[in-house]
Motif scaffolding. Structure first.
Motif, PDB file in Angstrom:
ATOM      1  N   ARG A  45       0.828  -1.192   0.000  1.00 32.93           N
ATOM      2  CA  ARG A  45       0.000   0.000   0.000  1.00 32.93           C
ATOM      3  C   ARG A  45       0.871   1.253   0.000  1.00 32.93           C
ATOM      4  NH1 ARG A  45      -3.525   0.116   5.090  1.00 32.93           N
ATOM      5  NH2 ARG A  45      -1.554   0.774   6.017  1.00 32.93           N
ATOM      6  N   GLU A  46       0.450   2.238  -0.762  1.00 27.35           N
ATOM      7  CA  GLU A  46       1.208   3.481  -0.914  1.00 27.35           C
ATOM      8  C   GLU A  46       0.335   4.679  -0.544  1.00 27.35           C
ATOM      9  OE1 GLU A  46       3.385   6.009  -4.548  1.00 27.35           O
ATOM     10  OE2 GLU A  46       1.976   4.403  -4.991  1.00 27.35           O
ATOM     11  N   GLY A  47       0.889   5.575   0.232  1.00 23.68           N
ATOM     12  CA  GLY A  47       0.190   6.807   0.536  1.00 23.68           C
ATOM     13  C   GLY A  47       0.232   7.734  -0.661  1.00 23.68           C
ATOM     14  N   VAL A  48      -0.922   8.257  -1.059  1.00 21.01           N
ATOM     15  CA  VAL A  48      -1.017   9.117  -2.238  1.00 21.01           C
ATOM     16  C   VAL A  48      -1.083  10.586  -1.844  1.00 21.01           C
ATOM     17  CG1 VAL A  48      -2.432   9.697  -4.250  1.00 21.01           C
ATOM     18  CG2 VAL A  48      -2.175   7.304  -3.549  1.00 21.01           C
ATOM     19  N   SER A  49      -1.980  10.899  -0.922  1.00 19.68           N
ATOM     20  CA  SER A  49      -2.175  12.283  -0.544  1.00 19.68           C
ATOM     21  C   SER A  49      -2.951  12.345   0.759  1.00 19.68           C
ATOM     22  CB  SER A  49      -2.958  13.019  -1.646  1.00 19.68           C
ATOM     23  OG  SER A  49      -3.132  14.387  -1.316  1.00 19.68           O
ATOM     24  N   CYS A  50      -2.912  13.503   1.399  1.00 16.65           N
ATOM     25  CA  CYS A  50      -3.722  13.702   2.596  1.00 16.65           C
ATOM     26  C   CYS A  50      -4.072  15.176   2.702  1.00 16.65           C
ATOM     27  CB  CYS A  50      -3.014  13.217   3.850  1.00 16.65           C
ATOM     28  SG  CYS A  50      -1.521  14.141   4.269  1.00 16.65           S
ATOM     29  N   ILE A  51      -5.096  15.444   3.502  1.00 18.31           N
ATOM     30  CA  ILE A  51      -5.526  16.823   3.731  1.00 18.31           C
ATOM     31  C   ILE A  51      -5.848  16.970   5.217  1.00 18.31           C
ATOM     32  CG2 ILE A  51      -7.947  16.321   3.131  1.00 18.31           C
ATOM     33  CD1 ILE A  51      -7.966  19.183   1.833  1.00 18.31           C
ATOM     34  N   SER A  52      -5.393  18.063   5.786  1.00 22.98           N
ATOM     35  CA  SER A  52      -5.597  18.292   7.211  1.00 22.98           C
ATOM     36  C   SER A  52      -7.050  18.605   7.509  1.00 22.98           C
ATOM     37  CB  SER A  52      -4.707  19.447   7.670  1.00 22.98           C
ATOM     38  OG  SER A  52      -5.139  20.651   7.070  1.00 22.98           O
ATOM     39  N   SER A  53      -7.383  18.605   8.795  1.00 22.42           N
ATOM     40  CA  SER A  53      -8.766  18.848   9.197  1.00 22.42           C
ATOM     41  C   SER A  53      -9.239  20.239   8.774  1.00 22.42           C
ATOM     42  CB  SER A  53      -8.904  18.672  10.700  1.00 22.42           C
ATOM     43  OG  SER A  53      -8.009  19.532  11.385  1.00 22.42           O
ATOM     44  N   SER A  54      -8.334  21.209   8.726  1.00 17.59           N
ATOM     45  CA  SER A  54      -8.710  22.563   8.314  1.00 17.59           C
ATOM     46  C   SER A  54      -8.777  22.701   6.799  1.00 17.59           C
ATOM     47  CB  SER A  54      -7.702  23.571   8.853  1.00 17.59           C
ATOM     48  OG  SER A  54      -6.466  23.427   8.175  1.00 17.59           O
ATOM     49  N   GLY A  55      -8.140  21.774   6.103  1.00 16.62           N
ATOM     50  CA  GLY A  55      -8.062  21.871   4.651  1.00 16.62           C
ATOM     51  C   GLY A  55      -6.888  22.695   4.169  1.00 16.62           C
ATOM     52  N   ARG A  56      -6.179  23.315   5.103  1.00 17.92           N
ATOM     53  CA  ARG A  56      -5.080  24.194   4.684  1.00 17.92           C
ATOM     54  C   ARG A  56      -3.769  23.443   4.494  1.00 17.92           C
ATOM     55  NH1 ARG A  56      -7.913  27.782   8.207  1.00 17.92           N
ATOM     56  NH2 ARG A  56      -6.737  27.098  10.020  1.00 17.92           N
ATOM     57  N   GLY A  57      -3.678  22.232   5.035  1.00 16.79           N
ATOM     58  CA  GLY A  57      -2.469  21.441   4.889  1.00 16.79           C
ATOM     59  C   GLY A  57      -2.697  20.250   3.982  1.00 16.79           C
ATOM     60  N   THR A  58      -1.824  20.077   3.011  1.00 22.00           N
ATOM     61  CA  THR A  58      -1.917  18.923   2.115  1.00 22.00           C
ATOM     62  C   THR A  58      -0.526  18.331   1.912  1.00 22.00           C
ATOM     63  OG1 THR A  58      -1.686  20.317   0.150  1.00 22.00           O
ATOM     64  CG2 THR A  58      -3.928  19.781   0.849  1.00 22.00           C
ATOM     65  N   VAL A  59      -0.506  17.046   1.605  1.00 19.22           N
ATOM     66  CA  VAL A  59       0.731  16.335   1.294  1.00 19.22           C
ATOM     67  C   VAL A  59       0.469  15.486   0.058  1.00 19.22           C
ATOM     68  CG1 VAL A  59       2.328  14.559   2.068  1.00 19.22           C
ATOM     69  CG2 VAL A  59       1.548  16.286   3.688  1.00 19.22           C
ATOM     70  N   TYR A  60       1.448  15.415  -0.813  1.00 23.76           N
ATOM     71  CA  TYR A  60       1.338  14.577  -2.005  1.00 23.76           C
ATOM     72  C   TYR A  60       2.571  13.690  -2.114  1.00 23.76           C
ATOM     73  CZ  TYR A  60      -2.329  17.830  -3.360  1.00 23.76           C
ATOM     74  OH  TYR A  60      -3.480  18.587  -3.388  1.00 23.76           O
ATOM     75  N   ALA A  61       2.348  12.445  -2.501  1.00 23.20           N
ATOM     76  CA  ALA A  61       3.470  11.558  -2.772  1.00 23.20           C
ATOM     77  C   ALA A  61       4.229  12.070  -3.992  1.00 23.20           C
ATOM     78  CB  ALA A  61       2.963  10.139  -3.035  1.00 23.20           C
ATOM     79  N   THR A  62       5.516  11.820  -4.019  1.00 17.64           N
ATOM     80  CA  THR A  62       6.333  12.265  -5.143  1.00 17.64           C
ATOM     81  C   THR A  62       5.805  11.717  -6.469  1.00 17.64           C
ATOM     82  OG1 THR A  62       8.268  12.366  -3.700  1.00 17.64           O
ATOM     83  CG2 THR A  62       8.678  12.270  -6.068  1.00 17.64           C
ATOM     84  N   SER A  63       5.295  10.502  -6.424  1.00 14.38           N
ATOM     85  CA  SER A  63       4.830   9.840  -7.643  1.00 14.38           C
ATOM     86  C   SER A  63       3.617  10.509  -8.280  1.00 14.38           C
ATOM     87  CB  SER A  63       4.505   8.375  -7.352  1.00 14.38           C
ATOM     88  OG  SER A  63       3.516   8.286  -6.335  1.00 14.38           O
ATOM     89  N   VAL A  64       2.898  11.330  -7.519  1.00 14.69           N
ATOM     90  CA  VAL A  64       1.676  11.954  -8.053  1.00 14.69           C
ATOM     91  C   VAL A  64       1.722  13.479  -8.015  1.00 14.69           C
ATOM     92  CG1 VAL A  64       0.297   9.955  -7.391  1.00 14.69           C
ATOM     93  CG2 VAL A  64       0.417  11.949  -5.859  1.00 14.69           C
ATOM     94  N   LYS A  65       2.753  14.033  -7.416  1.00 17.53           N
ATOM     95  CA  LYS A  65       2.822  15.481  -7.245  1.00 17.53           C
ATOM     96  C   LYS A  65       2.742  16.186  -8.589  1.00 17.53           C
ATOM     97  CE  LYS A  65       5.279  16.689  -3.827  1.00 17.53           C
ATOM     98  NZ  LYS A  65       6.403  16.958  -2.908  1.00 17.53           N
ATOM     99  N   GLY A  66       1.894  17.201  -8.654  1.00 19.15           N
ATOM    100  CA  GLY A  66       1.697  17.944  -9.883  1.00 19.15           C
ATOM    101  C   GLY A  66       0.581  17.388 -10.755  1.00 19.15           C
ATOM    102  N   ARG A  67       0.137  16.187 -10.436  1.00 22.43           N
ATOM    103  CA  ARG A  67      -0.930  15.547 -11.228  1.00 22.43           C
ATOM    104  C   ARG A  67      -2.195  15.331 -10.414  1.00 22.43           C
ATOM    105  NH1 ARG A  67      -0.343  10.512 -12.890  1.00 22.43           N
ATOM    106  NH2 ARG A  67       1.126   9.853 -11.254  1.00 22.43           N
ATOM    107  N   VAL A  68      -2.098  15.463  -9.113  1.00 18.87           N
ATOM    108  CA  VAL A  68      -3.210  15.132  -8.222  1.00 18.87           C
ATOM    109  C   VAL A  68      -3.506  16.320  -7.314  1.00 18.87           C
ATOM    110  CG1 VAL A  68      -3.802  13.702  -6.227  1.00 18.87           C
ATOM    111  CG2 VAL A  68      -2.834  12.644  -8.252  1.00 18.87           C
TER     112      VAL A  68
END
Length: 126
Positions: A45-68
């Motif tokens: 299993r691979e982590g793709v992305s996440c969003i914080s409870s406020s919506g102001r923080g996001t993280v993207y996996a390198t493999s999808v960054k710029g596309r997701v």
């Protein structure tokens, strides 16, 4: 009953787009961090992305960054994952998961989440 339900998966050609949804029921998403994960056959299993409870923080996996892009609409109790420029290697079952975490930031470490959906299949093929 606390539940997450993913939708929006399907078959798409390389270079195409898909929008996934993760709808929560039995609880409200306010205060919850949401993560998207994927698992391809024979792979971990691979982590793709996440969003914080406020919506102001996001993280993207390198493999999808710029596309997701991950977004949330607490009024609709739903989190969205827009995927563009899809590649065959994006083929996987996509899961959303959540954890009550009313703090800044989020993580794509699956072990940090305690509630999971059943997944939606994304297939990228010509």
């Amino acid at each position: 009953q606390v539940q997450l339900v993913e939708s929006g998966g399907g078959l798409v050609q390389p270079g195409g787009s898909l929008g996934l949804s993760c709808a929560a029921s039995g609880f409200t998403l306010a205060g919850y961090t949401i993560g998207w994960f994927r698992q391809a056959p024979g792979k971990e299993r691979e982590g793709v992305s996440c969003i914080s409870s406020s919506g102001r923080g996001t993280v993207y996996a390198t493999s999808v960054k710029g596309r997701v892009t991950i977004t949330r609409d607490n009024a609709k109790n739903t989190v969205f994952l827009q995927m563009n420029s899809l590649k065959p290697e994006d083929t996987a079952v996509y899961y959303c998961a959540t954890i009550y975490r009313p703090y800044p930031g989020c993580t794509v470490v699956g072990a940090e989440y305690d509630t999971w959906g059943k997944g939606t299949q994304v297939t990228v093929s010509s």
